[in-house]
Design a protein around this motif. Structure first.
Motif, PDB file in Angstrom:
ATOM      1  N   UNK A  44       0.800  -1.216   0.000  1.00  0.00           N
ATOM      2  CA  UNK A  44       0.000   0.000   0.000  1.00  0.00           C
ATOM      3  C   UNK A  44       0.836   1.269   0.000  1.00  0.00           C
ATOM      4  N   UNK A  45       0.123   2.396   0.013  1.00  0.00           N
ATOM      5  CA  UNK A  45       0.752   3.709  -0.069  1.00  0.00           C
ATOM      6  C   UNK A  45       1.137   4.241   1.307  1.00  0.00           C
ATOM      7  N   UNK A  46       1.724   5.431   1.302  1.00  0.00           N
ATOM      8  CA  UNK A  46       2.171   6.101   2.528  1.00  0.00           C
ATOM      9  C   UNK A  46       3.215   5.258   3.254  1.00  0.00           C
ATOM     10  N   UNK A  47       4.160   4.741   2.490  1.00  0.00           N
ATOM     11  CA  UNK A  47       5.182   3.842   3.014  1.00  0.00           C
ATOM     12  C   UNK A  47       6.515   4.577   3.154  1.00  0.00           C
ATOM     13  N   UNK A  48       7.392   4.086   4.017  1.00  0.00           N
ATOM     14  CA  UNK A  48       8.715   4.692   4.154  1.00  0.00           C
ATOM     15  C   UNK A  48       9.622   4.307   2.980  1.00  0.00           C
ATOM     16  N   UNK A  49      10.764   4.955   2.918  1.00  0.00           N
ATOM     17  CA  UNK A  49      11.794   4.571   1.954  1.00  0.00           C
ATOM     18  C   UNK A  49      12.214   3.133   2.239  1.00  0.00           C
ATOM     19  N   UNK A  50      12.392   2.351   1.179  1.00  0.00           N
ATOM     20  CA  UNK A  50      12.863   0.971   1.331  1.00  0.00           C
ATOM     21  C   UNK A  50      14.068   0.773   0.422  1.00  0.00           C
ATOM     22  N   UNK A  51      15.050   0.040   0.914  1.00  0.00           N
ATOM     23  CA  UNK A  51      16.313  -0.152   0.203  1.00  0.00           C
ATOM     24  C   UNK A  51      16.571  -1.646   0.046  1.00  0.00           C
ATOM     25  N   UNK A  52      17.063  -2.024  -1.135  1.00  0.00           N
ATOM     26  CA  UNK A  52      17.315  -3.429  -1.456  1.00  0.00           C
ATOM     27  C   UNK A  52      18.720  -3.595  -2.030  1.00  0.00           C
ATOM     28  N   UNK A  53      19.444  -4.594  -1.550  1.00  0.00           N
ATOM     29  CA  UNK A  53      20.684  -5.012  -2.193  1.00  0.00           C
ATOM     30  C   UNK A  53      20.321  -5.961  -3.323  1.00  0.00           C
ATOM     31  N   UNK A  54      21.054  -5.888  -4.421  1.00  0.00           N
ATOM     32  CA  UNK A  54      20.842  -6.777  -5.554  1.00  0.00           C
ATOM     33  C   UNK A  54      22.080  -7.645  -5.747  1.00  0.00           C
ATOM     34  N   UNK A  55      21.877  -8.954  -5.796  1.00  0.00           N
ATOM     35  CA  UNK A  55      22.993  -9.879  -5.994  1.00  0.00           C
ATOM     36  C   UNK A  55      22.641 -10.847  -7.115  1.00  0.00           C
ATOM     37  N   UNK A  56      23.666 -11.236  -7.879  1.00  0.00           N
ATOM     38  CA  UNK A  56      23.419 -12.233  -8.911  1.00  0.00           C
ATOM     39  C   UNK A  56      23.063 -13.558  -8.243  1.00  0.00           C
ATOM     40  N   UNK A  57      21.947 -14.125  -8.673  1.00  0.00           N
ATOM     41  CA  UNK A  57      21.414 -15.308  -7.999  1.00  0.00           C
ATOM     42  C   UNK A  57      22.371 -16.483  -8.094  1.00  0.00           C
ATOM     43  N   UNK A  58      23.009 -16.684  -9.248  1.00  0.00           N
ATOM     44  CA  UNK A  58      23.944 -17.799  -9.390  1.00  0.00           C
ATOM     45  C   UNK A  58      25.063 -17.705  -8.366  1.00  0.00           C
ATOM     46  N   UNK A  59      25.655 -16.511  -8.228  1.00  0.00           N
ATOM     47  CA  UNK A  59      26.749 -16.326  -7.281  1.00  0.00           C
ATOM     48  C   UNK A  59      26.275 -16.514  -5.843  1.00  0.00           C
ATOM     49  N   UNK A  60      25.070 -16.032  -5.551  1.00  0.00           N
ATOM     50  CA  UNK A  60      24.523 -16.187  -4.200  1.00  0.00           C
ATOM     51  C   UNK A  60      24.310 -17.655  -3.867  1.00  0.00           C
ATOM     52  N   UNK A  61      23.854 -18.436  -4.836  1.00  0.00           N
ATOM     53  CA  UNK A  61      23.636 -19.864  -4.613  1.00  0.00           C
ATOM     54  C   UNK A  61      24.958 -20.607  -4.425  1.00  0.00           C
ATOM     55  N   UNK A  62      25.976 -20.173  -5.162  1.00  0.00           N
ATOM     56  CA  UNK A  62      27.292 -20.801  -4.987  1.00  0.00           C
ATOM     57  C   UNK A  62      27.855 -20.517  -3.595  1.00  0.00           C
ATOM     58  N   UNK A  63      27.665 -19.290  -3.123  1.00  0.00           N
ATOM     59  CA  UNK A  63      28.180 -18.915  -1.811  1.00  0.00           C
ATOM     60  C   UNK A  63      27.350 -19.506  -0.674  1.00  0.00           C
ATOM     61  N   UNK A  64      26.051 -19.638  -0.891  1.00  0.00           N
ATOM     62  CA  UNK A  64      25.134 -20.138   0.153  1.00  0.00           C
ATOM     63  C   UNK A  64      24.142 -21.112  -0.474  1.00  0.00           C
TER      64      UNK A  64
END
Length: 199
Positions: A44-64
Motif C-alpha cells: 500500500x501507499x504512505x510507506x517509508x523509503x525501502x532499500x534493497x541489495x541486488x545480488x546475482x542469484x547464481x553467485x549467491x547460490x554458490x556462496x550459500x
C-alpha cells in the motif's frame, strides 16, 4: 504521509521508454526493479523509503547453497539459464537520515553486492503549480498537500556497479500493475544518487 523532503523531481505521470535492445544486465535489472515495485505496491501507499541489495542469484547460490530452499522453482530455473538473474534482499536497520539524499550518501556495499534499488514516494505538481509554491518550508508543505493537482507517485530506481540503471513509476491515481511506467532514466537525479552508493 509520503516523504515530501527535497528530492530529484519525478514526472507527474508515468511514461514508458520505447522498446530498444537491452543488455543482459539491463534486462535482469528491469525485471528486478519491476518485481521490487510490485512487492512494495502490495503493502500500500504512505510507506517509508525501502532499500534493497541486488545480488546475482547464481553467485549467491554458490556462496550459500541453502538459499535454494528459500527460492521458488521458477526463480531457480531462471537463475540456471540467466547469469545476470538478480535476487533482491531488503535492508533492515537503515541509517538515520534527514532526507533521501543523506540516506543514500550514508550507504556503502560489500563487493558481493552487484547493485542496489530504492523505493520512495513523492508528491509532484505540474510545473506552473510548483512555480507558485511558497518559499517557507512549512507553508510549502501545506500548499503541496492541499493542492488539487497534486499527484502521489511511487518511484523505484535500481542500478548496477557498471552504471546500468532502471526506473519504475506508479501514480496513485493509476494504481494498477499495467499502468507502471518503466525506463532507464525516468528520474535522472535519483539514478545518479543510487549509482553513487556503488562507487
Amino acid at each position: 504521509m509520503s516523504d515530501t523532503s527535497s528530492a530529484p523531481a519525478a514526472p507527474s505521470t508515468p511514461a514508458t521508454t520505447p522498446a530498444s535492445p537491452r543488455s543482459p544486465q539491463q534486462s535482469a535489472l528491469a525485471d528486478a526493479v519491476r518485481e521490487i515495485e510490485h512487492h512494495v505496491a502490495a503493502a500500500g501507499w504512505d510507506a517509508p523509503v525501502r532499500v534493497f541489495a541486488l545480488v546475482r542469484t547464481q553467485a549467491a547460490l554458490e556462496a550459500s547453497p541453502g538459499l535454494a530452499d528459500q527460492l521458488d522453482a521458477q526463480v531457480l530455473a531462471a537463475a540456471r539459464v540467466e547469469p545476470w538473474h538478480l535476487t533482491s534482499v531488503e535492508q533492515e536497520g537503515l541509517p538515520d537520515a534527514d532526507d533521501l539524499e543523506s540516506l543514500l550518501a550514508a550507504l556503502s556495499w560489500p563487493a558481493t553486492v552487484d547493485g542496489m534499488a530504492v523505493t520512495v514516494e513523492r508528491v509532484v505538481l505540474p510545473p506552473q503549480a510548483e512555480a507558485a509554491m511558497p518559499d517557507d518550508p512549512d507553508e510549502a508543505l501545506r500548499y503541496l498537500m492541499a493542492h488539487p493537482e497534486r499527484t502521489d507517485v511511487r518511484i523505484a530506481v535500481g542500478a548496477l556497479r557498471d552504471g546500468t540503471a532502471w526506473c519504475a513509476l506508479r501514480a496513485r491515481t493509476h494504481d494498477t500493475d499495467d499502468q507502471v511506467g518503466h525506463g532507464p532514466d525516468l528520474v535522472p537525479g535519483l539514478v545518479q544518487a543510487v549509482r553513487a552508493t556503488l562507487a
